[in-house]
Every structure is written in structure tokens, then in C-alpha cells.
Motif scaffolding. Structure first.
Motif, PDB file in Angstrom:
ATOM      1  N   PHE A  72     125.888   5.393 -35.499  1.00  0.00           N
ATOM      2  CA  PHE A  72     126.473   5.931 -34.279  1.00  0.00           C
ATOM      3  C   PHE A  72     125.995   5.174 -33.052  1.00  0.00           C
ATOM      4  O   PHE A  72     124.933   4.555 -33.046  1.00  0.00           O
ATOM      5  N   ASP A  73     126.803   5.263 -32.006  1.00  0.00           N
ATOM      6  CA  ASP A  73     126.474   4.745 -30.685  1.00  0.00           C
ATOM      7  C   ASP A  73     126.947   5.807 -29.701  1.00  0.00           C
ATOM      8  O   ASP A  73     128.145   6.084 -29.625  1.00  0.00           O
ATOM      9  N   LEU A  74     126.014   6.444 -28.997  1.00  0.00           N
ATOM     10  CA  LEU A  74     126.315   7.523 -28.061  1.00  0.00           C
ATOM     11  C   LEU A  74     125.964   7.064 -26.664  1.00  0.00           C
ATOM     12  O   LEU A  74     124.852   6.594 -26.423  1.00  0.00           O
ATOM     13  N   ARG A  75     126.927   7.197 -25.745  1.00  0.00           N
ATOM     14  CA  ARG A  75     126.729   6.769 -24.359  1.00  0.00           C
ATOM     15  C   ARG A  75     127.214   7.848 -23.411  1.00  0.00           C
ATOM     16  O   ARG A  75     128.148   8.574 -23.717  1.00  0.00           O
ATOM     17  N   GLY A  76     126.565   7.916 -22.236  1.00  0.00           N
ATOM     18  CA  GLY A  76     127.051   8.793 -21.188  1.00  0.00           C
ATOM     19  C   GLY A  76     126.255  10.067 -21.055  1.00  0.00           C
ATOM     20  O   GLY A  76     125.030  10.073 -21.154  1.00  0.00           O
ATOM     21  N   SER A  77     126.989  11.168 -20.873  1.00  0.00           N
ATOM     22  CA  SER A  77     126.387  12.475 -20.612  1.00  0.00           C
ATOM     23  C   SER A  77     127.306  13.549 -21.179  1.00  0.00           C
ATOM     24  O   SER A  77     128.418  13.240 -21.622  1.00  0.00           O
ATOM     25  N   PRO A  78     126.878  14.811 -21.135  1.00  0.00           N
ATOM     26  CA  PRO A  78     127.778  15.868 -21.591  1.00  0.00           C
ATOM     27  C   PRO A  78     129.077  15.943 -20.783  1.00  0.00           C
ATOM     28  O   PRO A  78     130.101  16.383 -21.292  1.00  0.00           O
ATOM     29  N   ALA A  79     129.063  15.476 -19.547  1.00  0.00           N
ATOM     30  CA  ALA A  79     130.256  15.535 -18.694  1.00  0.00           C
ATOM     31  C   ALA A  79     131.245  14.411 -18.980  1.00  0.00           C
ATOM     32  O   ALA A  79     132.461  14.601 -18.893  1.00  0.00           O
ATOM     33  N   GLU A  80     130.733  13.226 -19.327  1.00  0.00           N
ATOM     34  CA  GLU A  80     131.600  12.076 -19.573  1.00  0.00           C
ATOM     35  C   GLU A  80     130.870  11.096 -20.479  1.00  0.00           C
ATOM     36  O   GLU A  80     129.733  10.709 -20.200  1.00  0.00           O
ATOM     37  N   GLY A  81     131.526  10.718 -21.564  1.00  0.00           N
ATOM     38  CA  GLY A  81     130.857   9.786 -22.452  1.00  0.00           C
ATOM     39  C   GLY A  81     131.712   9.384 -23.627  1.00  0.00           C
ATOM     40  O   GLY A  81     132.915   9.656 -23.677  1.00  0.00           O
ATOM     41  N   ALA A  82     131.053   8.739 -24.590  1.00  0.00           N
ATOM     42  CA  ALA A  82     131.726   8.267 -25.791  1.00  0.00           C
ATOM     43  C   ALA A  82     130.739   8.251 -26.946  1.00  0.00           C
ATOM     44  O   ALA A  82     129.559   7.962 -26.766  1.00  0.00           O
ATOM     45  N   LEU A  83     131.254   8.573 -28.122  1.00  0.00           N
ATOM     46  CA  LEU A  83     130.489   8.510 -29.353  1.00  0.00           C
ATOM     47  C   LEU A  83     131.310   7.711 -30.345  1.00  0.00           C
ATOM     48  O   LEU A  83     132.438   8.082 -30.670  1.00  0.00           O
ATOM     49  N   ALA A  84     130.758   6.588 -30.796  1.00  0.00           N
ATOM     50  CA  ALA A  84     131.405   5.779 -31.824  1.00  0.00           C
ATOM     51  C   ALA A  84     130.642   5.986 -33.124  1.00  0.00           C
ATOM     52  O   ALA A  84     129.405   5.984 -33.135  1.00  0.00           O
TER      53      ALA A  84
END
Length: 150
Positions: free
Chosen positions: A40-52
């Protein structure tokens, strides 16, 4: 062919904010189809982001993006899924509500309580996180961090 390559590229994740990558395993009790292991690759925050999410051989298994306007899940060979919120889409995709907002806190080492969930952050310094959902359906989430940029 350049056009096809551009279409195949995963959506761009937020450029700013924290980033974590590694491996995760999710097991939802009673539903083998919704249990999986992935990079996985998780970026951002609970408000705005992406999880690959990535397959064992490095291919993209799915990309989940969210913002204030909603959430979208893309997986190769499957129709896109969309929902009004990240939480709604995650429950739809996994069959279990997952505390995504708290996950950001847990990854940052903050033991944010979530009703129905028990998070074990005792090995966070070693890059490991374990959380369990006690209600039905029970779920078990394990993460091993390989890289992080707070």
C-alpha cells in the motif's frame, strides 16, 4: 499508445501531507472474498487523500481517492465505484466499517479511540500496527510500514 499509457496511470495523490507505504492485511471474518493482503501507499489526510493497493508482483490492485466531494475506487477490470464519503465506500468495498480517520492518527502514533475497535500501537516504533474490530463482522487489520514521511 501514449494515450493508453496516460489512462493506465493511477490518479495523482495529494502532493502535500504525510505519506506511508508498506504492506497490509485485512481479514473480515466470515467473508474470504473481502480478505486480502497487499502493498500500500497512503497519502494525505482523512479529509483528502489517496490509497493505492498493489499486488505481490507490484501491479496496481486498486486506487481509492477521496475529498470533501466524495470518494472513488478504481480497480483494473472492474467498474469504478463511488460514494458520498470515504467511510461509506470503504464499508462497501470491504464489507466492514474501517476507521480510516483514526488510521491516520494510529499511523502517526496517536492512540485515538474508536468505538468497536481495539488498536495495538505497542510496536508502532518498529513500523507495525494491529487493529481489530470486535463487532460483527469482526475484522483484523495489520500494517507493516516500510517507508513514512510524516
Amino acid at each position: 499508445s501514449a494515450w493508453l499509457a496516460g489512462c493506465a496511470a493511477p490518479p495523482r495523490a495529494p502532493a502535500s501531507g504525510p505519506r506511508w507505504s508498506g504492506r497490509l492485511a485485512l481479514r473480515v471474518e466470515g467473508d474470504a472474498d473481502r480478505s486480502f493482503t497487499a502493498g500500500f501507499d497512503l497519502r494525505g489526510s482523512p479529509a483528502e487523500g489517496a490509497l493505492a493497493l498493489y499486488t505481490p508482483v507490484g501491479g496496481t490492485a486498486a486506487v481509492l481517492e477521496w475529498s470533501a466531494t466524495g470518494a472513488r475506487l478504481q480497480a483494473p477490470g472492474q467498474p469504478d465505484r463511488a460514494a458520498a464519503s470515504l467511510d461509506a465506500l470503504v464499508q462497501q468495498a470491504t464489507g466492514s466499517p474501517l476507521p480510516v480517520a483514526a488510521l491516520f492518527d494510529w499511523l502517526a502514533g496517536r492512540p485515538t479511540p474508536v468505538e468497536g475497535w481495539v488498536a495495538d500501537l505497542s510496536q508502532r516504533a518498529q513500523g507495525r500496527l494491529h487493529a481489530r474490530r470486535l463487532g460483527a463482522p469482526a475484522a483484523d487489520l495489520r500494517l507493516v510500514l516500510e517507508e513514512e514521511q510524516p
